[in-house]
Design a protein around this motif. Structure first.
Motif, PDB file in Angstrom:
ATOM      1  N   ILE A  61       6.795 -21.407   0.804  1.00  0.00           N
ATOM      2  CA  ILE A  61       7.947 -21.451   1.687  1.00  0.00           C
ATOM      3  C   ILE A  61       9.010 -20.537   1.097  1.00  0.00           C
ATOM      4  CG2 ILE A  61       8.851 -23.569   0.580  1.00  0.00           C
ATOM      5  CD1 ILE A  61       9.856 -24.393   3.428  1.00  0.00           C
ATOM      6  N   HIS A  62       9.647 -19.751   1.966  1.00  0.00           N
ATOM      7  CA  HIS A  62      10.598 -18.752   1.480  1.00  0.00           C
ATOM      8  C   HIS A  62      11.502 -18.296   2.613  1.00  0.00           C
ATOM      9  CE1 HIS A  62       8.147 -15.191   3.065  1.00  0.00           C
ATOM     10  NE2 HIS A  62       7.413 -16.248   3.320  1.00  0.00           N
ATOM     11  N   ALA A  63      12.619 -17.695   2.232  1.00  0.00           N
ATOM     12  CA  ALA A  63      13.512 -17.072   3.213  1.00  0.00           C
ATOM     13  C   ALA A  63      13.070 -15.619   3.332  1.00  0.00           C
ATOM     14  CB  ALA A  63      14.966 -17.172   2.759  1.00  0.00           C
ATOM     15  N   SER A  64      12.465 -15.300   4.460  1.00  0.00           N
ATOM     16  CA  SER A  64      11.874 -13.978   4.656  1.00  0.00           C
ATOM     17  C   SER A  64      12.847 -13.016   5.329  1.00  0.00           C
ATOM     18  CB  SER A  64      10.620 -14.119   5.525  1.00  0.00           C
ATOM     19  OG  SER A  64      10.113 -12.845   5.849  1.00  0.00           O
ATOM     20  N   SER A  65      12.956 -11.839   4.742  1.00  0.00           N
ATOM     21  CA  SER A  65      13.767 -10.778   5.359  1.00  0.00           C
ATOM     22  C   SER A  65      12.880  -9.877   6.217  1.00  0.00           C
ATOM     23  CB  SER A  65      14.468  -9.940   4.285  1.00  0.00           C
ATOM     24  OG  SER A  65      13.501  -9.294   3.470  1.00  0.00           O
ATOM     25  N   GLY A  66      11.588 -10.186   6.266  1.00  0.00           N
ATOM     26  CA  GLY A  66      10.638  -9.395   7.056  1.00  0.00           C
ATOM     27  C   GLY A  66      10.666  -9.785   8.521  1.00  0.00           C
ATOM     28  N   LYS A  67       9.508  -9.751   9.140  1.00  0.00           N
ATOM     29  CA  LYS A  67       9.396 -10.041  10.575  1.00  0.00           C
ATOM     30  C   LYS A  67       9.993 -11.402  10.948  1.00  0.00           C
ATOM     31  CE  LYS A  67       5.206  -7.321  11.186  1.00  0.00           C
ATOM     32  NZ  LYS A  67       3.769  -7.366  11.437  1.00  0.00           N
ATOM     33  N   LEU A 123       6.999 -18.554  -6.967  1.00  0.00           N
ATOM     34  CA  LEU A 123       6.302 -17.266  -6.919  1.00  0.00           C
ATOM     35  C   LEU A 123       7.332 -16.155  -7.015  1.00  0.00           C
ATOM     36  CD1 LEU A 123       3.838 -18.031  -4.009  1.00  0.00           C
ATOM     37  CD2 LEU A 123       3.237 -17.726  -6.411  1.00  0.00           C
ATOM     38  N   VAL A 124       7.013 -15.144  -7.804  1.00  0.00           N
ATOM     39  CA  VAL A 124       7.912 -14.017  -8.029  1.00  0.00           C
ATOM     40  C   VAL A 124       7.183 -12.743  -7.598  1.00  0.00           C
ATOM     41  CG1 VAL A 124       9.308 -12.809  -9.756  1.00  0.00           C
ATOM     42  CG2 VAL A 124       8.895 -15.273 -10.009  1.00  0.00           C
ATOM     43  N   PHE A 125       7.860 -11.950  -6.779  1.00  0.00           N
ATOM     44  CA  PHE A 125       7.257 -10.730  -6.219  1.00  0.00           C
ATOM     45  C   PHE A 125       8.113  -9.512  -6.522  1.00  0.00           C
ATOM     46  CE2 PHE A 125       6.134 -14.265  -3.460  1.00  0.00           C
ATOM     47  CZ  PHE A 125       4.769 -14.105  -3.309  1.00  0.00           C
ATOM     48  N   TYR A 126       7.443  -8.373  -6.641  1.00  0.00           N
ATOM     49  CA  TYR A 126       8.152  -7.100  -6.704  1.00  0.00           C
ATOM     50  C   TYR A 126       8.755  -6.816  -5.333  1.00  0.00           C
ATOM     51  CZ  TYR A 126       5.682  -6.023 -11.073  1.00  0.00           C
ATOM     52  OH  TYR A 126       5.211  -6.048 -12.349  1.00  0.00           O
ATOM     53  N   GLY A 127       9.708  -5.881  -5.313  1.00  0.00           N
ATOM     54  CA  GLY A 127      10.241  -5.431  -4.037  1.00  0.00           C
ATOM     55  C   GLY A 127       9.173  -4.645  -3.301  1.00  0.00           C
ATOM     56  N   TYR A 128       9.307  -4.512  -2.008  1.00  0.00           N
ATOM     57  CA  TYR A 128       8.259  -3.812  -1.254  1.00  0.00           C
ATOM     58  C   TYR A 128       8.336  -2.298  -1.412  1.00  0.00           C
ATOM     59  CZ  TYR A 128      11.727  -3.124   2.468  1.00  0.00           C
ATOM     60  OH  TYR A 128      12.840  -2.776   3.170  1.00  0.00           O
ATOM     61  N   LYS A 129       9.465  -1.782  -1.889  1.00  0.00           N
ATOM     62  CA  LYS A 129       9.580  -0.334  -2.104  1.00  0.00           C
ATOM     63  C   LYS A 129       9.396   0.047  -3.566  1.00  0.00           C
ATOM     64  CE  LYS A 129      12.762   0.442   1.730  1.00  0.00           C
ATOM     65  NZ  LYS A 129      14.121   0.799   2.116  1.00  0.00           N
ATOM     66  N   ASP A 130       9.869  -0.790  -4.480  1.00  0.00           N
ATOM     67  CA  ASP A 130       9.873  -0.454  -5.903  1.00  0.00           C
ATOM     68  C   ASP A 130       9.087  -1.507  -6.682  1.00  0.00           C
ATOM     69  OD1 ASP A 130      10.429   0.108  -8.568  1.00  0.00           O
ATOM     70  OD2 ASP A 130      12.558   0.459  -8.231  1.00  0.00           O
ATOM     71  N   ILE A 161      12.096  -6.822  -9.292  1.00  0.00           N
ATOM     72  CA  ILE A 161      11.779  -8.069  -8.610  1.00  0.00           C
ATOM     73  C   ILE A 161      12.585  -8.107  -7.317  1.00  0.00           C
ATOM     74  CG2 ILE A 161      11.863 -10.594  -8.743  1.00  0.00           C
ATOM     75  CD1 ILE A 161       9.807  -9.140 -10.618  1.00  0.00           C
ATOM     76  N   GLY A 162      11.888  -8.404  -6.213  1.00  0.00           N
ATOM     77  CA  GLY A 162      12.566  -8.336  -4.936  1.00  0.00           C
ATOM     78  C   GLY A 162      12.396  -9.542  -4.036  1.00  0.00           C
ATOM     79  N   HIS A 163      11.582 -10.534  -4.448  1.00  0.00           N
ATOM     80  CA  HIS A 163      11.382 -11.669  -3.555  1.00  0.00           C
ATOM     81  C   HIS A 163      10.893 -12.885  -4.334  1.00  0.00           C
ATOM     82  CE1 HIS A 163      11.147 -13.475   0.349  1.00  0.00           C
ATOM     83  NE2 HIS A 163       9.883 -13.814   0.171  1.00  0.00           N
ATOM     84  N   LEU A 164      11.209 -14.087  -3.807  1.00  0.00           N
ATOM     85  CA  LEU A 164      10.809 -15.358  -4.405  1.00  0.00           C
ATOM     86  C   LEU A 164      10.336 -16.315  -3.326  1.00  0.00           C
ATOM     87  CD1 LEU A 164      14.010 -16.024  -6.563  1.00  0.00           C
ATOM     88  CD2 LEU A 164      11.879 -15.017  -7.368  1.00  0.00           C
ATOM     89  N   GLY A 165       9.525 -17.263  -3.717  1.00  0.00           N
ATOM     90  CA  GLY A 165       9.114 -18.333  -2.825  1.00  0.00           C
ATOM     91  C   GLY A 165       8.701 -19.544  -3.638  1.00  0.00           C
ATOM     92  N   TYR A 187      14.562 -26.930   6.082  1.00  0.00           N
ATOM     93  CA  TYR A 187      15.278 -25.683   6.390  1.00  0.00           C
ATOM     94  C   TYR A 187      14.401 -24.641   7.065  1.00  0.00           C
ATOM     95  CZ  TYR A 187      18.740 -28.122   3.792  1.00  0.00           C
ATOM     96  OH  TYR A 187      19.628 -29.092   3.407  1.00  0.00           O
ATOM     97  N   LEU A 188      13.188 -25.024   7.454  1.00  0.00           N
ATOM     98  CA  LEU A 188      12.341 -24.094   8.206  1.00  0.00           C
ATOM     99  C   LEU A 188      13.108 -23.628   9.444  1.00  0.00           C
ATOM    100  CD1 LEU A 188       8.846 -25.826   7.970  1.00  0.00           C
ATOM    101  CD2 LEU A 188       9.431 -23.541   7.122  1.00  0.00           C
ATOM    102  N   GLY A 189      13.091 -22.340   9.683  1.00  0.00           N
ATOM    103  CA  GLY A 189      13.791 -21.776  10.837  1.00  0.00           C
ATOM    104  C   GLY A 189      15.226 -21.366  10.555  1.00  0.00           C
ATOM    105  N   THR A 190      15.761 -21.732   9.380  1.00  0.00           N
ATOM    106  CA  THR A 190      17.117 -21.304   9.020  1.00  0.00           C
ATOM    107  C   THR A 190      17.108 -19.789   8.899  1.00  0.00           C
ATOM    108  OG1 THR A 190      17.514 -23.367   7.825  1.00  0.00           O
ATOM    109  CG2 THR A 190      18.967 -21.508   7.299  1.00  0.00           C
ATOM    110  N   PRO A 191      18.076 -19.107   9.503  1.00  0.00           N
ATOM    111  CA  PRO A 191      18.065 -17.634   9.501  1.00  0.00           C
ATOM    112  C   PRO A 191      18.151 -17.030   8.100  1.00  0.00           C
ATOM    113  CG  PRO A 191      19.787 -18.487  10.955  1.00  0.00           C
ATOM    114  CD  PRO A 191      19.220 -19.647  10.217  1.00  0.00           C
ATOM    115  N   TYR A 192      17.569 -15.841   7.976  1.00  0.00           N
ATOM    116  CA  TYR A 192      17.717 -15.050   6.752  1.00  0.00           C
ATOM    117  C   TYR A 192      19.113 -14.442   6.761  1.00  0.00           C
ATOM    118  CZ  TYR A 192      17.284 -11.538   3.164  1.00  0.00           C
ATOM    119  OH  TYR A 192      17.493 -10.796   2.031  1.00  0.00           O
ATOM    120  N   LEU A 193      19.812 -14.564   5.652  1.00  0.00           N
ATOM    121  CA  LEU A 193      21.124 -13.936   5.507  1.00  0.00           C
ATOM    122  C   LEU A 193      21.269 -13.453   4.076  1.00  0.00           C
ATOM    123  CD1 LEU A 193      23.858 -13.173   6.770  1.00  0.00           C
ATOM    124  CD2 LEU A 193      24.693 -15.435   6.068  1.00  0.00           C
TER     125      LEU A 193
END
Length: 165
Positions: free
Chosen positions: A132-138, A104-111, A115-119, A46-52
């Protein structure tokens, strides 16, 4: 006649319970024999699958938790669909214990309290692992990223093993 019906009903209930018990054992066996590398091979399809946002549909795109839950569901595992549900899930691993297939469990980038992200770890090497993760970033897609980038080390909350239970 009443005794016959009673015996028949009891037999049906017992066989129904036995089937369910066997199914449960089979599912547990499947989970304990999951090949961690197979998880990553599947995820990389699924590499390249769009973030939605709010999606776990490979035809449309994934958000981070949708991607993680979709990948593990292919191996018979049900994981939470919301990243916030991972805050109290599992026991945090030490970096030297990170393995391919751990989450992997991450905080959100603002708060830093939410919890705001997983991979999913695809190359295990402690805090130098890749995931590997679905990135909402760049990237705006399923991608592979190094954990040791400042963006993710600042937000790192924990790593958990969802396979070995």
């Amino acid at each position: 006649m009443k005794n016959y019906i009673s015996i028949l009903l009891i037999s049906i209930l017992v066989s129904s319970f036995t089937i369910k018990k066997k199914d449960k054992i089979q599912i547990q066996k499947e989970q304990s024999t999951i090949d961690r590398d197979s998880i990553i091979v599947f995820a990389k399809k699924y590499l390249g699958t769009p973030y939605l946002y709010a999606s776990s549909d490979p035809q449309k795109g994934f958000d981070c938790s949708g991607f993680v839950s979709y990948v593990f569901s292919n191996f018979g595992m049900t994981l939470p669909r919301s990243s916030s549900s991972y805050k109290n899930l599992g026991t945090p691993l030490k970096p030297e214990d990170f393995k391919v297939g751990d989450v992997l469990v991450f905080y959100g980038y603002k708060d830093k309290t939410v919890i705001g992200h997983l991979g999913i770890i695809c190359e295990a090497n402690g805090m130098q692992s890749k995931f590997i993760h679905a990135s909402s970033g760049k990237a705006q897609q399923v991608t592979i990223t190094e954990l040791n980038t400042e963006h993710y080390t600042k937000r790192f909350y924990k790593c958990i093993d969802v396979i070995s239970k």
